[in-house]
Design a protein around this motif. Structure first.
Motif, PDB file in Angstrom:
ATOM      1  N   TYR A   1      -7.516 -15.265 -26.037  1.00  0.00           N
ATOM      2  CA  TYR A   1      -8.577 -14.380 -25.553  1.00  0.00           C
ATOM      3  C   TYR A   1      -8.499 -13.008 -26.233  1.00  0.00           C
ATOM      4  O   TYR A   1      -9.508 -12.468 -26.702  1.00  0.00           O
ATOM      5  CB  TYR A   1      -8.445 -14.237 -24.037  1.00  0.00           C
ATOM      6  CG  TYR A   1      -9.437 -13.298 -23.402  1.00  0.00           C
ATOM      7  CD1 TYR A   1     -10.734 -13.710 -23.093  1.00  0.00           C
ATOM      8  CD2 TYR A   1      -9.077 -11.981 -23.103  1.00  0.00           C
ATOM      9  CE1 TYR A   1     -11.631 -12.840 -22.499  1.00  0.00           C
ATOM     10  CE2 TYR A   1      -9.982 -11.109 -22.513  1.00  0.00           C
ATOM     11  CZ  TYR A   1     -11.254 -11.545 -22.214  1.00  0.00           C
ATOM     12  OH  TYR A   1     -12.152 -10.675 -21.626  1.00  0.00           O
TER      13      TYR A   1
ATOM     14  N   VAL B   1     -14.349  -5.368 -14.918  1.00  0.00           N
ATOM     15  CA  VAL B   1     -15.026  -5.546 -16.207  1.00  0.00           C
ATOM     16  C   VAL B   1     -15.088  -7.032 -16.560  1.00  0.00           C
ATOM     17  O   VAL B   1     -14.042  -7.688 -16.709  1.00  0.00           O
ATOM     18  CB  VAL B   1     -14.269  -4.739 -17.302  1.00  0.00           C
ATOM     19  CG1 VAL B   1     -14.902  -4.947 -18.669  1.00  0.00           C
ATOM     20  CG2 VAL B   1     -14.237  -3.262 -16.943  1.00  0.00           C
TER      21      VAL B   1
ATOM     22  N   TYR C   1     -10.660  -8.878 -29.010  1.00  0.00           N
ATOM     23  CA  TYR C   1     -10.234  -7.496 -29.246  1.00  0.00           C
ATOM     24  C   TYR C   1      -9.723  -7.234 -30.654  1.00  0.00           C
ATOM     25  O   TYR C   1      -8.675  -6.607 -30.831  1.00  0.00           O
ATOM     26  CB  TYR C   1      -9.205  -7.073 -28.170  1.00  0.00           C
ATOM     27  CG  TYR C   1      -9.843  -7.134 -26.802  1.00  0.00           C
ATOM     28  CD1 TYR C   1     -10.785  -6.181 -26.443  1.00  0.00           C
ATOM     29  CD2 TYR C   1      -9.565  -8.164 -25.918  1.00  0.00           C
ATOM     30  CE1 TYR C   1     -11.441  -6.252 -25.228  1.00  0.00           C
ATOM     31  CE2 TYR C   1     -10.220  -8.244 -24.694  1.00  0.00           C
ATOM     32  CZ  TYR C   1     -11.148  -7.282 -24.360  1.00  0.00           C
ATOM     33  OH  TYR C   1     -11.803  -7.353 -23.167  1.00  0.00           O
TER      34      TYR C   1
ATOM     35  N   GLY D   1      -9.489  -7.960 -11.862  1.00  0.00           N
ATOM     36  CA  GLY D   1      -9.742  -8.928 -12.943  1.00  0.00           C
ATOM     37  C   GLY D   1      -9.419  -8.310 -14.295  1.00  0.00           C
ATOM     38  O   GLY D   1     -10.193  -8.435 -15.248  1.00  0.00           O
TER      39      GLY D   1
ATOM     40  N   ASP E   1      -7.378 -12.377  -5.647  1.00  0.00           N
ATOM     41  CA  ASP E   1      -8.443 -13.364  -5.735  1.00  0.00           C
ATOM     42  C   ASP E   1      -9.681 -12.714  -5.120  1.00  0.00           C
ATOM     43  O   ASP E   1      -9.708 -12.472  -3.906  1.00  0.00           O
ATOM     44  CB  ASP E   1      -8.046 -14.629  -4.962  1.00  0.00           C
ATOM     45  CG  ASP E   1      -9.115 -15.698  -5.069  1.00  0.00           C
ATOM     46  OD1 ASP E   1     -10.223 -15.402  -5.563  1.00  0.00           O
ATOM     47  OD2 ASP E   1      -8.850 -16.833  -4.632  1.00  0.00           O
ATOM     48  N   VAL E   2     -10.681 -12.428  -5.931  1.00  0.00           N
ATOM     49  CA  VAL E   2     -11.854 -11.708  -5.429  1.00  0.00           C
ATOM     50  C   VAL E   2     -12.646 -12.504  -4.389  1.00  0.00           C
ATOM     51  O   VAL E   2     -13.526 -11.976  -3.731  1.00  0.00           O
ATOM     52  CB  VAL E   2     -12.798 -11.255  -6.578  1.00  0.00           C
ATOM     53  CG1 VAL E   2     -12.161 -10.179  -7.411  1.00  0.00           C
ATOM     54  CG2 VAL E   2     -13.250 -12.427  -7.430  1.00  0.00           C
TER      55      VAL E   2
ATOM     56  N   GLU F   1      -5.083  -9.121 -10.827  1.00  0.00           N
ATOM     57  CA  GLU F   1      -5.528 -10.219 -11.694  1.00  0.00           C
ATOM     58  C   GLU F   1      -5.071 -11.558 -11.122  1.00  0.00           C
ATOM     59  O   GLU F   1      -3.982 -11.684 -10.590  1.00  0.00           O
ATOM     60  CB  GLU F   1      -4.966  -9.961 -13.110  1.00  0.00           C
ATOM     61  CG  GLU F   1      -4.935 -11.120 -14.071  1.00  0.00           C
ATOM     62  CD  GLU F   1      -6.298 -11.762 -14.361  1.00  0.00           C
ATOM     63  OE1 GLU F   1      -7.320 -11.068 -14.396  1.00  0.00           O
ATOM     64  OE2 GLU F   1      -6.308 -12.995 -14.511  1.00  0.00           O
TER      65      GLU F   1
HETATM   66  C1  LIG Z   1     -13.633 -12.485 -18.858  1.00  0.00           C
HETATM   67  S1  LIG Z   1     -12.071 -12.098 -18.211  1.00  0.00           S
HETATM   68  C2  LIG Z   1     -12.148 -10.312 -18.215  1.00  0.00           C
HETATM   69  C3  LIG Z   1     -10.795  -9.712 -18.409  1.00  0.00           C
HETATM   70  C4  LIG Z   1     -10.805  -8.208 -18.730  1.00  0.00           C
HETATM   71  N1  LIG Z   1     -11.296  -7.438 -17.612  1.00  0.00           N
HETATM   72  C5  LIG Z   1     -11.569  -7.908 -19.980  1.00  0.00           C
HETATM   73  O1  LIG Z   1     -12.518  -7.113 -19.942  1.00  0.00           O
HETATM   74  O2  LIG Z   1     -11.213  -8.432 -21.026  1.00  0.00           O
HETATM   75  C6  LIG Z   1     -12.221 -12.532 -16.498  1.00  0.00           C
HETATM   76  C7  LIG Z   1     -10.944 -12.341 -15.726  1.00  0.00           C
HETATM   77  O3  LIG Z   1     -11.157 -12.649 -14.346  1.00  0.00           O
HETATM   78  C8  LIG Z   1      -9.971 -13.252 -13.850  1.00  0.00           C
HETATM   79  N2  LIG Z   1     -10.295 -14.009 -12.631  1.00  0.00           N
HETATM   80  C9  LIG Z   1     -10.764 -15.271 -12.553  1.00  0.00           C
HETATM   81  N3  LIG Z   1     -10.920 -15.645 -11.274  1.00  0.00           N
HETATM   82  C10 LIG Z   1     -10.545 -14.586 -10.530  1.00  0.00           C
HETATM   83  C11 LIG Z   1     -10.481 -14.369  -9.130  1.00  0.00           C
HETATM   84  N4  LIG Z   1     -10.846 -15.310  -8.254  1.00  0.00           N
HETATM   85  N5  LIG Z   1     -10.031 -13.167  -8.711  1.00  0.00           N
HETATM   86  C12 LIG Z   1      -9.675 -12.203  -9.587  1.00  0.00           C
HETATM   87  N6  LIG Z   1      -9.721 -12.355 -10.929  1.00  0.00           N
HETATM   88  C13 LIG Z   1     -10.149 -13.534 -11.392  1.00  0.00           C
HETATM   89  C14 LIG Z   1      -9.557 -14.137 -15.002  1.00  0.00           C
HETATM   90  O4  LIG Z   1      -8.219 -14.547 -14.892  1.00  0.00           O
HETATM   91  C15 LIG Z   1      -9.816 -13.237 -16.194  1.00  0.00           C
HETATM   92  O5  LIG Z   1      -8.704 -12.462 -16.492  1.00  0.00           O
END
Ligand SMILES: C[S@@+](CC[C@H](N)C(=O)[O-])C[C@H]1O[C@@H](n2cnc3c(N)ncnc32)[C@H](O)[C@@H]1O
Length: 268
Positions: free
Chosen positions: A22, A166, A27, A67, A145-146, A89
């Motif tokens: 990722y 984000v 990045y 996240g 966990d959101v 996260e």
């Molecule tokens: C697209 S990534 C974004 C990561 C970072 N904020 C960025 O901008 O690169 C989405 C993130 O959401 C996290 N995520 C997935 N399910 C989640 C949940 N239920 N609660 C919190 N975070 C979660 C994933 O592990 C991942 O790191």
């Protein structure tokens, strides 16, 4: 499924999130010291963050990033004013990646070019001091966990002055109703009078980390603004970056939204 996602494994679980892949994919830094990103979305994001925090206009000390993934670029401007940052996260691999960077381990991702770039935007010279203070500011890296309706109880210390998220909430939501619930869960993390910073991709059905493909809920900017208002926020402001083309991206949306909002004083 769109052509963009034909060769990657479809999954709804973030357990397969690959932090290194990722970071490598999303990045890269250009040879000119400007983040190399499709239609300059990364400078757009970092500029918006710089403007949001400029001059210490957001009050408080405690900031929560929800996240965070394996990435800390969106905390560079924040750490200038917020000495107490928590990264929350879901995936352990991502939490470990952030912790590695905070400890300055050799195989951690190199965020120095991003810190230099943001220092340039802010007219600051001493990027190394900023790197040290960002590492100091990230005081906790925790699971979250959101989807948890008692999100606040799972974190320590009560609601935060600023909560940022984000490119996470749109990806986690299964549908619009689910998105509303997630925004409501996250809203409880923000103090009355505090600020929410939300960055989402718009009108997407999928995105990929390079190895696995993650389904997305199709959300328009107007829907997101209303969901934020419905969760007790006011002063909703945003900036939408509309892509001219998405050729070559493992993603099928149209644009990104950078949104800020203030939590009403009369909501818990
Ligand atoms: C697209 S990534 C974004 C990561 C970072 N904020 C960025 O901008 O690169 C989405 C993130 O959401 C996290 N995520 C997935 N399910 C989640 C949940 N239920 N609660 C919190 N975070 C979660 C994933 O592990 C991942 O790191």
């Amino acid at each position: 499924m769109s052509n963009l996602h034909r060769n990657v494994q479809e999954t709804s679980s973030y357990d397969k999130f690959n932090a290194k892949s990722y970071l490598k994919k999303n990045y890269p830094m250009g040879p000119d010291g400007i983040p190399a990103s499709h239609e300059d979305w990364m400078p757009w994001l970092l500029n918006n963050l710089k403007d949001t925090f400029a001059g210490g206009q957001l009050s408080g000390e405690r900031l929560l990033d929800v996240g965070t993934g394996p990435a800390i670029h969106n905390l560079i401007s924040a750490a200038r004013y917020f000495p107490n940052i928590t990264c929350a996260e879901y995936c352990q691999e991502n939490r470990e990646e952030v912790e590695k960077w905070v400890r300055g381990e050799e195989d951690a991702f190199d965020w120095a070019p991003f810190i230099k770039y943001v220092c340039g935007l802010e007219g600051q010279r001493d990027w190394e001091a900023r790197q040290v203070s960002l590492r100091d500011a990230i005081q906790q890296v925790v699971f979250c966990d959101v989807r948890d309706e008692n999100l606040l109880a799972s974190l320590n210390g009560g609601p935060y002055d600023v909560v940022s998220s984000v490119f996470t909430l749109c990806g986690v939501a299964k549908d619009k109703a689910d998105f509303d619930g997630i925004v409501s869960n996250v809203s409880h993390l923000v103090k009355p009078g505090g600020t929410l910073i939300l960055v989402c991709d718009l009108e997407a059905t999928h995105y990929s980390d390079g190895k696995a493909s993650f389904p997305h809920t199709y959300l328009e900017a107007s829907y997101i603004r209303q969901a934020v208002r419905n969760s007790g926020f006011t002063d909703v402001k945003d900036d939408v970056l509309l892509f001219k083309s998405i050729e070559g991206l493992n993603w099928d949306g149209t644009s990104y939204i950078y949104l800020t909002a203030r939590k009403s004083l009369d909501t818990a």
